[in-house]
Design a protein around this motif. Structure first.
Motif, mmCIF file in Angstrom:
data_model
loop_
_atom_site.group_PDB
_atom_site.id
_atom_site.type_symbol
_atom_site.label_atom_id
_atom_site.label_comp_id
_atom_site.label_asym_id
_atom_site.label_seq_id
_atom_site.Cartn_x
_atom_site.Cartn_y
_atom_site.Cartn_z
ATOM 1 N N TYR A 106 0.823 -1.202 0.000
ATOM 2 C CA TYR A 106 0.000 0.000 0.000
ATOM 3 C C TYR A 106 0.860 1.256 0.000
ATOM 4 O O TYR A 106 2.038 1.230 0.357
ATOM 5 N N GLY A 107 0.229 2.363 -0.400
ATOM 6 C CA GLY A 107 0.907 3.645 -0.419
ATOM 7 C C GLY A 107 0.847 4.357 0.915
ATOM 8 O O GLY A 107 0.074 3.993 1.811
ATOM 9 N N TYR A 108 1.635 5.407 1.025
ATOM 10 C CA TYR A 108 1.746 6.160 2.278
ATOM 11 C C TYR A 108 0.395 6.683 2.748
ATOM 12 O O TYR A 108 0.027 6.538 3.915
ATOM 13 N N GLU A 109 -0.350 7.315 1.861
ATOM 14 C CA GLU A 109 -1.630 7.893 2.267
ATOM 15 C C GLU A 109 -2.606 6.812 2.727
ATOM 16 O O GLU A 109 -3.355 7.015 3.688
ATOM 17 N N GLU A 110 -2.600 5.684 2.051
ATOM 18 C CA GLU A 110 -3.494 4.594 2.438
ATOM 19 C C GLU A 110 -3.149 4.058 3.819
ATOM 20 O O GLU A 110 -4.035 3.830 4.654
ATOM 21 N N VAL A 111 -1.854 3.866 4.093
ATOM 22 C CA VAL A 111 -1.440 3.329 5.391
ATOM 23 C C VAL A 111 -1.688 4.344 6.498
ATOM 24 O O VAL A 111 -2.155 3.999 7.587
ATOM 25 N N ALA A 112 -1.382 5.612 6.233
ATOM 26 C CA ALA A 112 -1.602 6.646 7.246
ATOM 27 C C ALA A 112 -3.080 6.727 7.626
ATOM 28 O O ALA A 112 -3.433 6.760 8.813
ATOM 29 N N ASP A 113 -3.950 6.758 6.619
ATOM 30 C CA ASP A 113 -5.382 6.857 6.888
ATOM 31 C C ASP A 113 -5.883 5.626 7.646
ATOM 32 O O ASP A 113 -6.711 5.737 8.556
ATOM 33 N N TRP A 114 -5.377 4.462 7.281
ATOM 34 C CA TRP A 114 -5.745 3.229 7.995
ATOM 35 C C TRP A 114 -5.255 3.254 9.437
ATOM 36 O O TRP A 114 -5.950 2.816 10.360
ATOM 37 N N LEU A 115 -4.051 3.788 9.657
ATOM 38 C CA LEU A 115 -3.505 3.843 11.005
ATOM 39 C C LEU A 115 -4.358 4.733 11.899
ATOM 40 O O LEU A 115 -4.525 4.464 13.086
ATOM 41 N N TRP A 116 -4.913 5.803 11.329
ATOM 42 C CA TRP A 116 -5.761 6.704 12.107
ATOM 43 C C TRP A 116 -7.141 6.121 12.380
ATOM 44 O O TRP A 116 -7.691 6.328 13.461
ATOM 45 N N THR A 117 -7.694 5.426 11.409
ATOM 46 C CA THR A 117 -9.112 5.060 11.483
ATOM 47 C C THR A 117 -9.382 3.569 11.643
ATOM 48 O O THR A 117 -10.473 3.183 12.051
ATOM 49 N N GLY A 118 -8.414 2.733 11.281
ATOM 50 C CA GLY A 118 -8.648 1.301 11.271
ATOM 51 C C GLY A 118 -9.365 0.824 10.026
ATOM 52 O O GLY A 118 -9.674 -0.364 9.895
ATOM 53 N N VAL A 119 -9.621 1.723 9.090
ATOM 54 C CA VAL A 119 -10.316 1.387 7.838
ATOM 55 C C VAL A 119 -9.377 1.669 6.670
ATOM 56 O O VAL A 119 -8.862 2.793 6.540
ATOM 57 N N LEU A 120 -9.140 0.674 5.827
ATOM 58 C CA LEU A 120 -8.281 0.851 4.666
ATOM 59 C C LEU A 120 -9.117 1.339 3.490
ATOM 60 O O LEU A 120 -10.087 0.687 3.095
ATOM 61 N N ARG A 121 -8.725 2.480 2.927
ATOM 62 C CA ARG A 121 -9.434 3.055 1.781
ATOM 63 C C ARG A 121 -8.474 3.094 0.601
ATOM 64 O O ARG A 121 -7.688 4.038 0.466
ATOM 65 N N VAL A 398 11.828 13.905 4.143
ATOM 66 C CA VAL A 398 11.043 12.678 4.027
ATOM 67 C C VAL A 398 10.626 12.191 5.414
ATOM 68 O O VAL A 398 9.468 11.828 5.648
ATOM 69 N N PHE A 399 11.572 12.177 6.326
ATOM 70 C CA PHE A 399 11.316 11.725 7.694
ATOM 71 C C PHE A 399 10.219 12.571 8.337
ATOM 72 O O PHE A 399 9.274 12.041 8.950
ATOM 73 N N ALA A 400 10.330 13.895 8.204
ATOM 74 C CA ALA A 400 9.388 14.793 8.868
ATOM 75 C C ALA A 400 7.978 14.646 8.306
ATOM 76 O O ALA A 400 6.996 14.593 9.057
ATOM 77 N N VAL A 401 7.859 14.590 6.984
ATOM 78 C CA VAL A 401 6.539 14.431 6.374
ATOM 79 C C VAL A 401 5.933 13.096 6.781
ATOM 80 O O VAL A 401 4.750 13.011 7.154
ATOM 81 N N ALA A 402 6.742 12.037 6.718
ATOM 82 C CA ALA A 402 6.236 10.710 7.072
ATOM 83 C C ALA A 402 5.776 10.647 8.512
ATOM 84 O O ALA A 402 4.670 10.177 8.820
ATOM 85 N N ARG A 403 6.610 11.135 9.420
ATOM 86 C CA ARG A 403 6.329 10.997 10.846
ATOM 87 C C ARG A 403 5.151 11.854 11.292
ATOM 88 O O ARG A 403 4.555 11.585 12.347
ATOM 89 N N THR A 404 4.794 12.875 10.522
ATOM 90 C CA THR A 404 3.626 13.681 10.868
ATOM 91 C C THR A 404 2.388 12.804 11.027
ATOM 92 O O THR A 404 1.572 13.005 11.934
ATOM 93 N N ALA A 405 2.245 11.813 10.162
ATOM 94 C CA ALA A 405 1.096 10.904 10.268
ATOM 95 C C ALA A 405 1.137 10.121 11.574
ATOM 96 O O ALA A 405 0.097 9.886 12.207
ATOM 97 N N GLY A 406 2.319 9.702 11.994
ATOM 98 C CA GLY A 406 2.451 8.983 13.253
ATOM 99 C C GLY A 406 2.122 9.857 14.452
ATOM 100 O O GLY A 406 1.472 9.401 15.406
ATOM 101 N N TRP A 407 2.567 11.100 14.418
ATOM 102 C CA TRP A 407 2.260 12.006 15.535
ATOM 103 C C TRP A 407 0.757 12.218 15.662
ATOM 104 O O TRP A 407 0.224 12.295 16.779
ATOM 105 N N ILE A 408 0.070 12.320 14.533
ATOM 106 C CA ILE A 408 -1.383 12.474 14.582
ATOM 107 C C ILE A 408 -2.025 11.229 15.193
ATOM 108 O O ILE A 408 -2.959 11.321 15.998
#
Length: 444
Positions: A106-121, A398-408
């Motif tokens: 999966y792509g970054y946006e898909e994994v980030a959104d799934w990590l936040w919501t538990g739903v893969l889109r 790259v690190f900062a943009v990626a980790r923003t999703a984790g911080w959220i």
């Protein structure tokens, strides 16, 4: 009775008194309350109002994790419950799923959104709101020419916050909306480095569709976020394997348990800071050579290896100067960083990455003669940035943009906890009172 063990009507929940919990943990009763203050245990007042009770299952889980010892004084043994990342036996998992497998599928946006919501889109795309993006671009454009990527990202997040009057709404839906808007603002506010041709997105990293292009530099509605980030990092035109590697790097770096920047973000969230402020706190801790900027040191080392034609000489120079060899070793892994292994595997498909990949492996092999340290994700990220003609600071971006999703993701967890729970006590080592009043120095 304060020491009475209690159970629910169905007998499912067993409650322990403070004394019983202390006995199971092998600590003093006052230490049990220290665990509570550090978020490692939760307590409940007895119906009679005297004493507290503790969930037996939670106490036993803490004991299995090593709770049978006195925690370091003054908050030194802070542990935070989280359901986001598990690091176990040299593997890394997001919500129980192997991160390497997620990045491969999966792509970054898909994994980030799934990590936040538990739903893969599948195919989800993050889009920057016009007002927030305009404010961020104005702020970034006003910075001095010598400003670095982290300067721009820090300014962009503050500007985006100022454009959002609803930023103080901490409901889950509002925070999710902020997250999906903020990350593309951070990317799209960065200046382009490439020519118009270089800014045209390459085929999709996973589908290789030949017509997956964006005709304008600001096309934000269809191009995946890694495609838009590429032209902010290098003037080189991307190919599908390179974009796939960048997308995987973003995914692999979303979270890594409670790293320094993530702890800073959770402390801010504990104080009920809004998501923009949470990300700002993360950026503050990230901006240093021991965390987010570590890949830049590895980048420069690889360039030196390629220039001198010998990893041995470069490694020797680092050791002689008493410096650590960049990109080697990680405190939570005994073997190779699994994120590095996954990224190296993808970089093998990038034709122009061959020299940098060979240099990285030579560095690891040379150092292995004297130490057991293995390659970490910073070294793999440096291979990507060197091979793509990026600057040394690109890896930090790259690190900062990626980790923003984790911080959220961590903020969403922390908003559900008791506020201001992370409040360790200082271990005062100054002069004991009473001390004389300080006297003013005479003016020269």
């Amino acid at each position: 009775m304060a020491d009475q063990k209690t159970q629910g009507d169905d007998g499912a929940e067993q409650r322990l008194s403070t004394r019983e919990a202390a006995e199971r943990l092998g600590v003093k009763p006052e230490t049990v309350y220290a665990y509570v203050s550090r978020g490692q245990l939760t307590s409940r007042r007895n119906p009679g109002g005297r004493g507290s009770t503790f969930d037996a299952a939670e106490v036993d889980a803490l004991a299995r994790r090593g709770g049978r010892r006195e925690p370091a004084a003054h908050g030194g043994d802070l542990a935070i419950r989280t359901g986001i990342t598990l690091i176990d036996q040299d593997r890394c998992y997001f919500r129980g799923v192997d991160t390497s497998e997620l990045a491969a599928r999966y792509g970054y946006e898909e994994v980030a959104d799934w990590l936040w919501t538990g739903v893969l889109r599948p195919g989800v795309r993050f889009t920057a709101p016009e007002d927030a993006l305009a404010a961020a671009r104005r702020a970034v454009g006003a910075l001095p020419a010598h400003s670095g990527p982290m300067d721009r990202l820090r300014v962009a997040v503050v500007a985006a916050a100022s454009a959002d009057p609803l930023r103080f709404d901490l409901s889950e839906d509002a925070v999710l909306g902020t997250a999906r808007a903020l990350i593309p603002v951070l990317v799209d506010a960065l200046p382009h480095l490439g020519t118009p041709d270089a800014r045209t997105s390459a085929p999709d990293a996973r589908t290789s569709a030949p017509d997956a292009r964006t005709s304008a530099p600001d096309a934000r509605t269809s191009a995946p976020l890694p495609h838009r980030l590429w032209s902010r990092l290098t003037m080189e035109r991307p190919d599908a394997p390179s974009l796939r590697a960048l997308d995987a790097a973003l995914t692999l770096l979303i979270d890594h348990d409670l790293a320094a920047s993530t702890l800073a973000a959770r402390v801010a969230a504990s104080a009920r800071a809004h998501p923009y402020a949470v990300v700002s706190a993360g950026f503050g801790a990230l901006d240093g050579p021991l965390h987010g900027a570590a890949s830049g040191l590895a980048h420069r080392m690889l360039l030196e290896v390629l220039e001198r034609g010998s990893a041995a000489a470069v490694v020797a120079d680092h050791l002689r100067a008493g410096r650590r060899v960049p990109g080697l070793g990680h405190r939570v892994y005994q073997g190779e960083d699994p994120r590095a292994r996954a990224l190296f595997r993808l970089l093998e498909d990038v034709p122009q990455a061959g020299p940098a990949l060979g240099a990285a492996r030579e560095v690891a092999a040379t150092a292995a003669r004297h130490t057991t340290l293995h390659a970490n994700v910073d070294l793999a990220l440096a291979v990507l940035t060197v091979s793509a003609g990026m600057t040394p600071e690109a890896g930090e971006t790259v690190f900062a943009v990626a980790r923003t999703a984790g911080w959220i993701a961590h903020a969403l967890e922390e908003y559900e906890e008791r506020p201001l729970r992370m409040r360790p006590s200082g271990h005062y080592q100054g002069p004991r009172p009473p001390q004389p009043m300080p006297m003013p120095m005479p003016m020269p």
